[in-house]
Design a protein around this motif. Structure first.
Motif, PDB file in Angstrom:
ATOM      1  N   THR A 197       2.127   6.844   5.420  1.00  0.00           N
ATOM      2  CA  THR A 197       2.576   7.102   4.054  1.00  0.00           C
ATOM      3  C   THR A 197       1.387   7.398   3.154  1.00  0.00           C
ATOM      4  O   THR A 197       0.481   6.575   3.017  1.00  0.00           O
ATOM      5  CB  THR A 197       3.366   5.905   3.506  1.00  0.00           C
ATOM      6  N   LEU A 198       1.394   8.583   2.558  1.00  0.00           N
ATOM      7  CA  LEU A 198       0.345   8.987   1.625  1.00  0.00           C
ATOM      8  C   LEU A 198       0.717   8.620   0.197  1.00  0.00           C
ATOM      9  O   LEU A 198      -0.142   8.225  -0.601  1.00  0.00           O
ATOM     10  CB  LEU A 198       0.109  10.499   1.747  1.00  0.00           C
ATOM     11  N   ALA A 199       1.989   8.752  -0.149  1.00  0.00           N
ATOM     12  CA  ALA A 199       2.484   8.374  -1.471  1.00  0.00           C
ATOM     13  C   ALA A 199       3.898   7.834  -1.303  1.00  0.00           C
ATOM     14  O   ALA A 199       4.624   8.234  -0.382  1.00  0.00           O
ATOM     15  CB  ALA A 199       2.470   9.559  -2.428  1.00  0.00           C
ATOM     16  N   ALA A 200       4.281   6.940  -2.199  1.00  0.00           N
ATOM     17  CA  ALA A 200       5.579   6.276  -2.074  1.00  0.00           C
ATOM     18  C   ALA A 200       6.337   6.338  -3.384  1.00  0.00           C
ATOM     19  O   ALA A 200       5.758   6.531  -4.466  1.00  0.00           O
ATOM     20  CB  ALA A 200       5.390   4.823  -1.649  1.00  0.00           C
ATOM     21  N   THR A 201       7.649   6.160  -3.267  1.00  0.00           N
ATOM     22  CA  THR A 201       8.500   6.011  -4.426  1.00  0.00           C
ATOM     23  C   THR A 201       9.609   5.033  -4.059  1.00  0.00           C
ATOM     24  O   THR A 201       9.661   4.542  -2.930  1.00  0.00           O
ATOM     25  CB  THR A 201       9.061   7.364  -4.904  1.00  0.00           C
ATOM     26  N   ASP A 202      10.477   4.753  -5.009  1.00  0.00           N
ATOM     27  CA  ASP A 202      11.519   3.770  -4.772  1.00  0.00           C
ATOM     28  C   ASP A 202      12.853   4.293  -5.282  1.00  0.00           C
ATOM     29  O   ASP A 202      12.952   4.751  -6.418  1.00  0.00           O
ATOM     30  CB  ASP A 202      11.168   2.451  -5.474  1.00  0.00           C
ATOM     31  N   TYR A 203      13.853   4.255  -4.411  1.00  0.00           N
ATOM     32  CA  TYR A 203      15.225   4.559  -4.811  1.00  0.00           C
ATOM     33  C   TYR A 203      16.136   3.762  -3.879  1.00  0.00           C
ATOM     34  O   TYR A 203      16.314   4.142  -2.717  1.00  0.00           O
ATOM     35  CB  TYR A 203      15.525   6.053  -4.707  1.00  0.00           C
ATOM     36  N   SER A 204      16.602   2.663  -4.341  1.00  0.00           N
ATOM     37  CA  SER A 204      17.340   1.650  -3.565  1.00  0.00           C
ATOM     38  C   SER A 204      16.426   0.922  -2.594  1.00  0.00           C
ATOM     39  O   SER A 204      16.633  -0.245  -2.307  1.00  0.00           O
ATOM     40  CB  SER A 204      18.574   2.230  -2.863  1.00  0.00           C
ATOM     41  N   ASN A 205      15.411   1.596  -2.078  1.00  0.00           N
ATOM     42  CA  ASN A 205      14.375   0.958  -1.263  1.00  0.00           C
ATOM     43  C   ASN A 205      13.101   1.798  -1.363  1.00  0.00           C
ATOM     44  O   ASN A 205      13.133   2.970  -1.752  1.00  0.00           O
ATOM     45  CB  ASN A 205      14.808   0.832   0.198  1.00  0.00           C
ATOM     46  N   LYS A 206      11.973   1.206  -1.037  1.00  0.00           N
ATOM     47  CA  LYS A 206      10.701   1.925  -1.030  1.00  0.00           C
ATOM     48  C   LYS A 206      10.677   2.872   0.163  1.00  0.00           C
ATOM     49  O   LYS A 206      11.077   2.487   1.279  1.00  0.00           O
ATOM     50  CB  LYS A 206       9.550   0.917  -0.947  1.00  0.00           C
ATOM     51  N   PHE A 207      10.226   4.108  -0.067  1.00  0.00           N
ATOM     52  CA  PHE A 207      10.152   5.068   1.045  1.00  0.00           C
ATOM     53  C   PHE A 207       8.982   6.027   0.824  1.00  0.00           C
ATOM     54  O   PHE A 207       8.330   6.027  -0.221  1.00  0.00           O
ATOM     55  CB  PHE A 207      11.477   5.820   1.202  1.00  0.00           C
ATOM     56  N   SER A 208       8.730   6.819   1.841  1.00  0.00           N
ATOM     57  CA  SER A 208       7.613   7.760   1.805  1.00  0.00           C
ATOM     58  C   SER A 208       7.969   8.987   0.976  1.00  0.00           C
ATOM     59  O   SER A 208       8.853   9.763   1.359  1.00  0.00           O
ATOM     60  CB  SER A 208       7.227   8.198   3.219  1.00  0.00           C
ATOM     61  N   ALA A 209       7.271   9.165  -0.135  1.00  0.00           N
ATOM     62  CA  ALA A 209       7.401  10.404  -0.895  1.00  0.00           C
ATOM     63  C   ALA A 209       6.508  11.489  -0.318  1.00  0.00           C
ATOM     64  O   ALA A 209       6.751  12.684  -0.496  1.00  0.00           O
ATOM     65  CB  ALA A 209       7.054  10.167  -2.359  1.00  0.00           C
ATOM     66  N   SER A 210       5.439  11.045   0.386  1.00  0.00           N
ATOM     67  CA  SER A 210       4.515  11.977   1.031  1.00  0.00           C
ATOM     68  C   SER A 210       3.919  11.293   2.249  1.00  0.00           C
ATOM     69  O   SER A 210       3.696  10.073   2.236  1.00  0.00           O
ATOM     70  CB  SER A 210       3.410  12.398   0.052  1.00  0.00           C
ATOM     71  N   ILE A 211       3.680  12.072   3.305  1.00  0.00           N
ATOM     72  CA  ILE A 211       3.057  11.552   4.521  1.00  0.00           C
ATOM     73  C   ILE A 211       1.872  12.428   4.903  1.00  0.00           C
ATOM     74  O   ILE A 211       1.772  13.585   4.480  1.00  0.00           O
ATOM     75  CB  ILE A 211       4.061  11.455   5.691  1.00  0.00           C
TER      76      ILE A 211
END
Length: 196
Positions: free
Chosen positions: A153-167
């Motif tokens: 994971t290079l960058a993350a965001t959160d929508y109901s759970n944390k996830f990878s916005a960028s890898i």
């Protein structure tokens, strides 16, 4: 110059319009022979990951994509294709990243698909996010997400759970959001990619 991988999955008008605005040169990749003339690639994609993988396989480009060592950016479904597996269609994907693409669980506060602007937070230093302030907003449209992973994971965001916005792994990058629809920050990211 950027080669846009054309395999029949998605409208690329917004992407090419953004590259035109930025003065970034690009062309289209339909066959393995086309790849030699470009020094980096973008894999776009919208819709169903399983169907997109079927189209990419049918194009004959899979071995060449996996073997090349030039900077490559997957956008939205194009990012999901870089992972090993998607719950969408119970599909095996390219496997460049040994992580999975999973379906959001809807709840009263989090409708699926996740559509709209969301803040993105870098997890590692990387030139892809140069000059993009921490917590900048990017535009998302997706029902499936790539699991958060400390390695990739290079960058993350959160929508109901944390996830990878960028890898990120070696020469491969992915963004779940649409930089071509994300205003100045998205254009900065595309410009950064053109210089990696």
């Amino acid at each position: 110059m950027i080669g846009i991988i054309r395999y029949g999955a998605g409208n690329i008008f917004s992407l090419t319009a953004a590259l035109d605005r930025l003065g970034i040169e690009y062309g289209m990749v339909y066959t393995e022979a086309d790849m030699a003339q470009y020094d980096r690639f973008i894999i776009p994609g919208v819709g169903h990951a399983g169907a997109a993988m079927d189209k990419l396989t049918a194009s004959g480009l899979v071995p060449a994509i996996k073997a090349q060592n030039k900077p490559t950016l997957g956008i939205c479904v194009g990012m999901q294709l870089l992972t090993s597996y998607s719950e969408e269609g119970d599909s095996d994907l390219l496997g460049i990243f040994p992580i999975k693409t999973l379906k959001f669980t809807a709840d009263p506060e989090h409708k699926v698909p996740h559509t709209g602007w969301n803040r993105v937070f870098s997890q590692k230093d990387n030139p892809l996010f140069t000059d993009i302030p921490e917590g900048s907003h990017f535009y998302f449209v997706h029902s499936y997400f790539i699991e958060y992973d400390d390695v990739y994971t290079l960058a993350a965001t959160d929508y109901s759970n944390k996830f990878s916005a960028s890898i990120w792994h070696n020469n491969f990058f992915g963004v779940q959001f649409h930089p071509e629809k994300s205003g100045n920050h998205g254009e900065t990211l595309l410009m950064n990619f053109s210089k990696i």
